[in-house]
Enzyme design. Structure first.
Site, short mmCIF file in Angstrom:
data_model
loop_
_atom_site.label_atom_id
_atom_site.label_comp_id
_atom_site.label_asym_id
_atom_site.label_seq_id
_atom_site.Cartn_x
_atom_site.Cartn_y
_atom_site.Cartn_z
N HIS A 1 -5.51 -0.83 4.97
CA HIS A 1 -5.04 0.55 4.99
C HIS A 1 -6.15 1.38 5.63
CE1 HIS A 1 -3.01 4.00 2.54
NE2 HIS A 1 -3.77 4.53 3.47
N THR B 1 0.86 -1.18 0.00
CA THR B 1 0.00 0.00 0.00
C THR B 1 0.89 1.23 0.00
OG1 THR B 1 -2.00 1.03 0.91
CG2 THR B 1 -0.37 0.27 2.51
N CYS C 1 -2.69 7.54 8.15
CA CYS C 1 -3.29 6.21 8.03
C CYS C 1 -2.33 5.16 8.59
CB CYS C 1 -3.59 5.88 6.57
SG CYS C 1 -4.80 6.96 5.79
#
Length: 161
Positions: free
Chosen positions: A46, A23, A29
């Site tokens: 994520h 990711t 995040c």
């Protein structure tokens, strides 16, 4: 031939060795990698926010730490992971902007990391390694074959945990 499985923001996916799961752009995040070292099956979520119960439009369960991990476990078990073998590695949760006041709302990176750790603890999943906090974004790649998480950040050495 291994494939690279991409996970977007507020998304999750699973893979098995020799494939790799990745990711991009983890700022505040958190990238949550769950891994079964016996079957070499991995999952990556994520997440953007800590708690789905605090948000009205919470239909995307992958967006939140408290809901994404449960779905990820189910998805991994569906392709052969054993729930009792799962371990975790986490990365992200940066404080991307410096706000004069450190109001609770602005500490989103810290809160994402805390919520992730709480949820994993409730589920009895041990965190083997983490690279969280600071003030820079990260891109991660997890290799189920070896169990290693590669963390890339602009202007920094490759970190492997």
């Amino acid at each position: 031939m291994s494939k690279i499985i991409k996970v977007g923001m507020a998304d999750a996916n699973v893979c098995a060795a020799p494939d790799v799961i990745t990711t991009l752009g983890l700022g505040s995040c958190v990238g949550i990698v769950l891994y079964d070292p016996v079957s070499k099956i991995a999952g990556l979520a994520h997440i953007m926010l800590p708690d789905s119960t605090k948000i009205l439009n919470n239909s995307n369960k992958y967006k939140f730490a408290d809901t994404a991990i449960d779905i990820l476990i189910k998805d991994m078990m569906r392709i052969g992971a054993n729930r009792n073998n799962l371990v975790a590695k986490i990365a992200g949760g940066a404080q991307m902007f410096n706000f004069g006041n450190s109001s609770e709302m602005m500490r989103i990176g810290d809160r994402n990391v805390e919520a992730t750790k709480e949820k994993l603890a409730q589920l009895g999943i041990r965190i083997l390694a983490e690279d969280t906090g600071a003030n820079y974004g990260r891109t991660i790649e997890f290799y189920p074959e070896t169990g290693l998480l590669h963390i890339k950040a602009v202007g920094r050495e490759l970190k492997i945990i």
